[in-house]
Design a protein around this motif. Structure first.
Motif, mmCIF file in Angstrom:
data_model
loop_
_atom_site.group_PDB
_atom_site.id
_atom_site.type_symbol
_atom_site.label_atom_id
_atom_site.label_comp_id
_atom_site.label_asym_id
_atom_site.label_seq_id
_atom_site.Cartn_x
_atom_site.Cartn_y
_atom_site.Cartn_z
ATOM 1 N N THR A 147 158.722 135.463 52.247
ATOM 2 C CA THR A 147 157.618 136.308 51.790
ATOM 3 C C THR A 147 157.805 137.752 52.239
ATOM 4 N N PRO A 150 153.136 143.065 49.581
ATOM 5 C CA PRO A 150 152.981 143.412 48.169
ATOM 6 C C PRO A 150 153.821 144.600 47.722
ATOM 7 N N GLN A 153 157.218 143.510 46.390
ATOM 8 C CA GLN A 153 157.271 142.501 45.323
ATOM 9 C C GLN A 153 157.511 143.211 43.991
ATOM 10 N N TYR A 200 154.917 129.481 44.528
ATOM 11 C CA TYR A 200 155.357 130.805 44.966
ATOM 12 C C TYR A 200 155.148 131.845 43.868
ATOM 13 N N ASN A 201 155.415 131.440 42.604
ATOM 14 C CA ASN A 201 155.178 132.365 41.504
ATOM 15 C C ASN A 201 153.684 132.678 41.368
ATOM 16 N N ARG A 204 152.527 135.236 43.819
ATOM 17 C CA ARG A 204 152.908 136.598 43.422
ATOM 18 C C ARG A 204 151.948 137.198 42.392
ATOM 19 N N ARG A 207 149.682 139.785 43.967
ATOM 20 C CA ARG A 207 150.479 140.556 44.925
ATOM 21 C C ARG A 207 149.750 141.777 45.486
ATOM 22 N N ASN A 210 148.372 139.493 48.572
ATOM 23 C CA ASN A 210 149.083 138.374 49.187
ATOM 24 C C ASN A 210 150.518 138.743 49.553
ATOM 25 N N ARG A 211 150.970 138.174 50.673
ATOM 26 C CA ARG A 211 152.412 138.155 50.902
ATOM 27 C C ARG A 211 152.995 137.075 50.006
ATOM 28 N N ALA A 212 154.154 137.352 49.399
ATOM 29 C CA ALA A 212 154.765 136.407 48.469
ATOM 30 C C ALA A 212 156.235 136.756 48.334
ATOM 31 N N CYS A 215 160.504 138.105 44.032
ATOM 32 C CA CYS A 215 160.631 137.882 42.587
ATOM 33 C C CYS A 215 160.137 136.483 42.221
ATOM 34 N N ASP A 216 159.762 136.321 40.958
ATOM 35 C CA ASP A 216 159.543 134.967 40.439
ATOM 36 C C ASP A 216 160.875 134.214 40.446
#
Length: 336
Positions: A147, A150, A153, A200-201, A204, A207, A210-212, A215-216
């Motif tokens: 992660t 944002p 991302q 995970y996607n 995102r 974003r 959120n932390r993510a 990339c998808d």
């Protein structure tokens, strides 16, 4: 709509791709065709001499010879630590950036009747077919799914894992007992990841707070039938005569043709990819809970293919029974 062109769902121009099994057959063809589309490509295999020979053709395929970069790594992907090394070495070579695509083509087929095959060979098939792919997927996802805040991302394009399975994962054939279960396991892993990666996607999608992951991530699986290659020639030497008879409808394709069809399907955003009509019928009769490429088209195809396979499945069993009636037990059948 005239003049309308769908968005490419698998852009590789300027992106970095790892192709395992990239020194021969389909893997080599995939690597060269992605190079033709502008990708930076890393090929991975065990044998250094074959890697060196394939590397020459890979560089010659470059769309932008002055800008594209190529690399090869010798590794035994049945070892998870070796897969981690491949990802780390590629990242270092790629100026600290993770690869964008991992396409798993490594593996070989050892045909034979299940009972005639040693337990060591059965385990080797699972290792070289399933675990080389699962190891690589796990190693790269450990990097991709870290992660980030944002601000780091990015929107698109997505990163991709591409597995190479076989239509035997849909419709097994007698004589592939050592091989088809490993390919079926790969298909099951793909279906599982297609769900898990959406966690995970989905993170995102928010974003802004959120932390993510950066990339998808998308997963796809290609299901070829026979592929003309040195490996195919070796299979033919070991393959039971019954198996050859039962798969008469399989007209082997060239590695170049399989790679071309698969890449076009990836560019359309397809998930389960077949490379010829009969393979598509095998797929649609066995879709189960797998995601569809085209909901209506695949559903209609499944109705048709299920009607077709009402005859095909009993016919395959009858062919095996008739072979036994005519030829008796296999020569290597166990005796007491």
């Amino acid at each position: 709509m005239m003049g309308f062109k769908a968005k490419n769902q698998f852009p590789v121009d300027g992106r970095t791709v790892i192709v395992t099994g990239g020194s021969d057959g389909m893997g080599k063809a995939v690597a060269c065709q992605l190079a033709e589309k502008g990708a930076h490509v890393v090929i991975v295999a065990r044998t250094i001499k074959k890697l060196e020979d394939s590397f020459v053709g890979l560089k010659a395929s470059a769309r932008y010879p002055a800008q594209q970069r190529f690399h090869y790594i010798s590794a035994d992907l049945t070892s998870y630590t070796e897969c981690e090394r491949v990802i780390n070495e590629t990242t270092e070579w790629n100026n600290g950036e993770y690869p964008d695509v991992v396409w798993c083509c490594a593996g070989y087929c050892h045909p034979g009747f299940f009972v005639d095959t040693s337990m060591q060979t059965l385990r080797d098939q699972m290792d070289t077919v399933y675990w080389t792919a699962a190891n690589m997927a796990h190693a790269v996802l450990q990097k991709w799914l870290v992660t980030v805040p944002p601000s780091k991302q990015t929107p698109n394009p997505a990163r991709h894992i591409v597995f190479t399975s076989s239509t035997l994962a849909f419709v097994p054939i007698a004589g592939y007992g050592p091989y088809s279960p490993a390919k079926a396991a790969m298909r099951s892993l793909s279906d599982t990841l297609s769900q898990e990666l959406e966690i995970y996607n989905g993170a995102r999608a928010y974003r802004t707070r959120n932390r993510a992951p950066a990339c998808d991530v998308k997963v796809h699986t290609v299901f070829p039938m026979g592929i003309l290659s040195p490996g195919f020639d070796n299979e033919e030497k070991m393959k039971p005569e019954l198996t050859k008879m039962m798969e008469e409808a399989d007209k082997p394709q060239t590695p170049t043709e399989v790679a071309r069809i698969a890449i076009k399907a990836l560019e359309r955003g397809e998930y389960l990819i077949t490379t010829m009509l009969i393979g598509n019928l095998m797929k649609t009769t066995s879709l189960g809970s797998s995601p569809r490429n085209h909901a209506i088209r695949d559903t209609l195809s499944s109705w048709v293919s299920n009607l077709v396979f009402l005859k095909v499945v009993p016919d395959l069993r009858n062919q095996a029974r008739d072979w036994g009636l005519k030829h008796g037990m296999p020569n290597s059948a166990p005796e007491h």
